[in-house]
Design a protein around this motif. Sequence first.
Motif, PDB file in Angstrom:
ATOM      1  N   LYS A 160      66.219  27.945  28.354  1.00 22.96           N
ATOM      2  CA  LYS A 160      66.314  26.518  28.045  1.00 22.96           C
ATOM      3  C   LYS A 160      64.930  25.891  28.152  1.00 22.96           C
ATOM      4  O   LYS A 160      64.212  26.115  29.128  1.00 22.96           O
ATOM      5  CB  LYS A 160      67.294  25.806  28.979  1.00 22.96           C
ATOM      6  N   PHE A 161      64.564  25.091  27.154  1.00 22.97           N
ATOM      7  CA  PHE A 161      63.256  24.444  27.110  1.00 22.97           C
ATOM      8  C   PHE A 161      63.412  22.936  27.247  1.00 22.97           C
ATOM      9  O   PHE A 161      64.308  22.332  26.645  1.00 22.97           O
ATOM     10  CB  PHE A 161      62.542  24.756  25.800  1.00 22.97           C
ATOM     11  N   TYR A 162      62.496  22.339  28.038  1.00 24.55           N
ATOM     12  CA  TYR A 162      62.488  20.898  28.247  1.00 24.55           C
ATOM     13  C   TYR A 162      61.106  20.336  27.920  1.00 24.55           C
ATOM     14  O   TYR A 162      60.089  20.860  28.375  1.00 24.55           O
ATOM     15  CB  TYR A 162      62.853  20.556  29.695  1.00 24.55           C
ATOM     16  N   PHE A 163      61.078  19.243  27.155  1.00 19.61           N
ATOM     17  CA  PHE A 163      59.853  18.591  26.711  1.00 19.61           C
ATOM     18  C   PHE A 163      59.643  17.315  27.518  1.00 19.61           C
ATOM     19  O   PHE A 163      60.514  16.445  27.574  1.00 19.61           O
ATOM     20  CB  PHE A 163      59.978  18.280  25.219  1.00 19.61           C
ATOM     21  N   CYS A 164      58.490  17.207  28.155  1.00 20.57           N
ATOM     22  CA  CYS A 164      58.154  16.057  28.990  1.00 20.57           C
ATOM     23  C   CYS A 164      57.997  14.788  28.147  1.00 20.57           C
ATOM     24  O   CYS A 164      57.230  14.758  27.180  1.00 20.57           O
ATOM     25  CB  CYS A 164      56.858  16.363  29.741  1.00 20.57           C
ATOM     26  N   GLN A 165      58.703  13.719  28.518  1.00 19.99           N
ATOM     27  CA  GLN A 165      58.605  12.465  27.764  1.00 19.99           C
ATOM     28  C   GLN A 165      57.268  11.753  27.979  1.00 19.99           C
ATOM     29  O   GLN A 165      56.833  10.994  27.102  1.00 19.99           O
ATOM     30  CB  GLN A 165      59.771  11.546  28.123  1.00 19.99           C
ATOM     31  N   ASN A 166      56.594  12.003  29.107  1.00 28.03           N
ATOM     32  CA  ASN A 166      55.252  11.440  29.274  1.00 28.03           C
ATOM     33  C   ASN A 166      54.287  12.059  28.262  1.00 28.03           C
ATOM     34  O   ASN A 166      53.428  11.364  27.696  1.00 28.03           O
ATOM     35  CB  ASN A 166      54.743  11.678  30.700  1.00 28.03           C
ATOM     36  N   THR A 167      54.423  13.356  28.031  1.00 23.45           N
ATOM     37  CA  THR A 167      53.606  14.023  27.010  1.00 23.45           C
ATOM     38  C   THR A 167      53.973  13.507  25.624  1.00 23.45           C
ATOM     39  O   THR A 167      53.096  13.304  24.772  1.00 23.45           O
ATOM     40  CB  THR A 167      53.797  15.550  27.077  1.00 23.45           C
ATOM     41  N   THR A 168      55.259  13.270  25.393  1.00 24.10           N
ATOM     42  CA  THR A 168      55.703  12.713  24.112  1.00 24.10           C
ATOM     43  C   THR A 168      55.040  11.360  23.872  1.00 24.10           C
ATOM     44  O   THR A 168      54.576  11.077  22.757  1.00 24.10           O
ATOM     45  CB  THR A 168      57.233  12.551  24.086  1.00 24.10           C
ATOM     46  N   ARG A 169      54.973  10.527  24.900  1.00 18.96           N
ATOM     47  CA  ARG A 169      54.322   9.215  24.766  1.00 18.96           C
ATOM     48  C   ARG A 169      52.842   9.379  24.418  1.00 18.96           C
ATOM     49  O   ARG A 169      52.287   8.600  23.631  1.00 18.96           O
ATOM     50  CB  ARG A 169      54.473   8.417  26.057  1.00 18.96           C
TER      51      ARG A 169
END
Length: 223
Positions: A160-169
């Motif tokens: 399972k992979f999770y993408f950081c929303q701070n990095t998305t910002r």
Amino acid sequence: MKLLNATLGALMIGLVSMPVFADDGDKDKKAKGGNNECPVGLVRGISMDDEFGPGTQALTKCLEKRHDVKMVVQINQFCTNTANCAASPYGLGNIRNILDDYEITHGMKAGKDYKMVVVLHSPGGRMALKDVGLNADGAEVSGRNPFEGTIRGLMARGVKFYFCQNTTRAFLSQPATTITSLPKYLLTGESATAQMIEGMEYTTAGLTSIADFQARGYQYIQP
């Protein structure tokens, strides 16, 4: 009295000679290969002694814990060689080796015996994106993530992979000339979420999620 003693003696002899059967737990262990058999399978299709030389098998330390194993992997870089980035993904080879060791060498099953989650953030957040997607202007760009196929393959194996929303910002704030720039939904009508590889999930912050996974019993791995 003599008759009673003779009867008891016969009973004791019968008890001593009775066969002992393994309980269901032992049967289950044998069916699963137990926690001692190693290797269960061969990574290269040949024995350890043939692969590395005589005596290797006897010197090899195998895993003792093969059930209820949980790990969280941090990916905070995109590649290990900027001169040949497309051929040197950061950490993905390590993840594949972990899966092979668990599944082939030790006979473990994803989701049953072990769980792996991967948190993508900072430069590593680029791995969350599709190779072809939209930039900050809503224009199509390609070559964004040459590791998309590898990521999909690892997902298919249960990772399972999770993408950081701070990095998305951070990606949302980049100019369109930057390969990882993402479209702002309120300005372009195109969403950053749609640029992610299908099956990818978000986490609110990469580092806090790693700490949270650790608090829930996941062992931390940094490739």
